[in-house]
Design an enzyme around this catalytic site. Structure first.
Site, PDB file in Angstrom:
ATOM      1  N   HIS B  61     115.769  57.758  50.252  1.00  0.00           N
ATOM      2  CA  HIS B  61     115.275  58.526  51.399  1.00  0.00           C
ATOM      3  C   HIS B  61     114.063  59.333  50.980  1.00  0.00           C
ATOM      4  O   HIS B  61     113.738  59.421  49.788  1.00  0.00           O
ATOM      5  CB  HIS B  61     116.379  59.417  51.985  1.00  0.00           C
ATOM      6  N   HIS B  63     113.236  62.545  50.876  1.00  0.00           N
ATOM      7  CA  HIS B  63     113.173  63.897  50.334  1.00  0.00           C
ATOM      8  C   HIS B  63     112.488  63.802  48.971  1.00  0.00           C
ATOM      9  O   HIS B  63     112.764  62.880  48.184  1.00  0.00           O
ATOM     10  CB  HIS B  63     114.570  64.513  50.216  1.00  0.00           C
ATOM     11  N   ASP B  65     112.654  65.045  46.097  1.00  0.00           N
ATOM     12  CA  ASP B  65     113.341  64.930  44.810  1.00  0.00           C
ATOM     13  C   ASP B  65     113.875  63.517  44.561  1.00  0.00           C
ATOM     14  O   ASP B  65     114.465  63.258  43.516  1.00  0.00           O
ATOM     15  CB  ASP B  65     114.468  65.968  44.688  1.00  0.00           C
TER      16      ASP B  65
END
Lengths: 302, 302
Positions: B61, B63, B65
């Protein structure tokens, strides 16, 4: 205080525990990040460089090793509760890259990230009562910006024993600080300024020359800078390679420092070809004696 | 060989020398990177995980990080002379983010970066004669993909002493490997398959559950996986916080492993709130005994 902490001093490929470019400049209360290669936020943790009181970020150019740590750093500032505005000066396309990254991560910033697109010409970017940041163009494979950070000359400082001795009224102080002699209202008493005030310390300046092949084109902008950072990707036997890749060698960087009448030269952006960096120090110092081969985590006074 | 090396096992904020998510799966000749947080290429150097024989990258995904190390890794592969194609499966918007980054860095890739946009539904992504990768959806703040990596069941293997003993012609071998009995041309000699072949080792599977709040919605896709990785951002006293942030706790991860009849559970994505991770191990194992609190740089057999 005017100093710079080296967070990353390697060129594009991380190697020998050296990392992509990032530097934190401390100028009195200002904390100014110059470039932000991948992993900059980890280096800040490692070297205990506070990220929360960051005021300005300047990105020289859009090669990954100079900005890929930026989105992560901003995410981290956001997650750790930053609320103060942050001023980001960078090449214009970075705005859309960051916008896409935050939009697709459903990230809403809780602070004001002020994006200032860098112009494609030299000129001032920030000017306050205490410091000025200007940009100039280097010569690189893509548009690349150098930055000059200058203290603004402070007004002369009052010598209190003398102003008391001569009974100078307080409302006269600003004029004295600007260099005026004291003349009493009746015109009888004239005291030369040099008796009542002292020269402020000379303002200092730091020129960050980012990535560049050897060129004297930006010399006018960095002349007389106290400290110059200039990239030295290669040792001097690889001048041709340096030229073809729009990078510089040790002796070229040292030549720039000499021509600019700098007092100190910091070198970095070392190629991952090199493990031992001693020859960088030696070669640069053979041309410009006060050359310093930077080390990550070290802080250098300007 | 079927194993996974943990390159990063922390959640968004790097802390205590733990880093954002990345894992390298080794499946025979295949090297498969799952997520690529900032600094993944540095972790590869540190842990001596070869980057050049990477075949596939899957990004769960968008994000930061979980993907901010990708552009830097690709740059590095390019600079170090990669020529083989690289298959990248990721949420669709990442293609434009990477395109902008490479275009503005004037970076021309010398290898074929094949971008496969992940669909918003479960299904197979890659299938070869030896392994299969499928995706399923977790429940996170943005669309998030889990990945199931399965060995394909190998055909039965010939027992050479027996095929020689009975004089079985070579052209009969493929039928034997598929389970057929041997019947001689005249129909006189019938030898049961079990005498001439042996069962291949059972195929194994690894389910990478990426970021997710506790849900049984993807259980059907990971049932009977030998090893499950499930995030455990928080200890179990913070269930409410976990739920509100679309993350999971130790006991929730262990419950998923139990319900899926897994043999082994790997946990990671620890919050930067925690320095000592011992309670993670204890809490997970209290529900699912074969829980392993992962450590960066360690390799776990599937």
């Amino acid at each position: 205080m005017f100093s710079v902490t080296i967070l990353g001093n390697n060129s594009a490929l991380p190697a020998y525990n050296r990392h992509p470019t990032a530097q934190m400049v401390h100028l009195n209360e200002q904390n100014i990040l110059l470039d932000c290669g991948e992993g900059t936020q980890m280096r800040m943790l490692e070297f205990k460089v506070k990220r929360n009181n960051l005021n300005y970020i300047f990105i020289s150019h859009l090669h990954g090793d100079h900005y890929l740590g930026l989105a992560g750093l901003i995410n981290t500032l956001n997650l750790t509760g930053r609320s103060e505005p942050l001023n980001l000066f960078a090449p214009p396309p970075l705005e859309e890259i960051l916008r896409l990254q935050f939009a697709n991560g459903n990230t809403k910033l809780n602070f004001d990230l002020r994006f200032f697109p860098l112009p494609e010409e030299a000129g001032p970017l920030v000017e306050t009562s205490t410091f000025r940041v200007s940009t100039f163009l280097t010569e690189h494979r893509v548009t690349c910006h150098g930055f000059l950070i200058e203290e603004i000359k402070k007004p002369r400082s009052i010598v209190p024993e003398k102003t008391q001795e001569f009974g100078i009224p307080f409302d006269y102080y600003p004029a004295l600080q600007n260099g005026a002699d004291y003349i009493s209202e009746d015109g009888e008493l004239i005291i030369p300024n040099e008796i009542l005030t002292e020269e402020a310390p000379l303002p200092k300046s730091y020129a960050y020359c980012a990535d560049s092949r050897f060129t004297t084109s930006f010399l006018p902008y960095i002349e007389n800078a106290d400290t110059i950072y200039h990239e030295t990707t290669y040792l001097d036997d690889l001048r041709e390679k340096a030229e073809s890749r729009y990078h510089s060698t040790t002796k070229q960087a040292a030549t720039i420092a000499t021509l600019a009448h700098a007092k100190q030269l910091l070198i970095g952006h070392f190629s991952s070809m090199y493990d031992d960096l001693t020859p960088f120090q030696l070669e640069a110092a053979s041309v410009f004696p006060n050359s310093i081969r930077t080390q990550e985590g070290e802080t250098y006074n300007i």
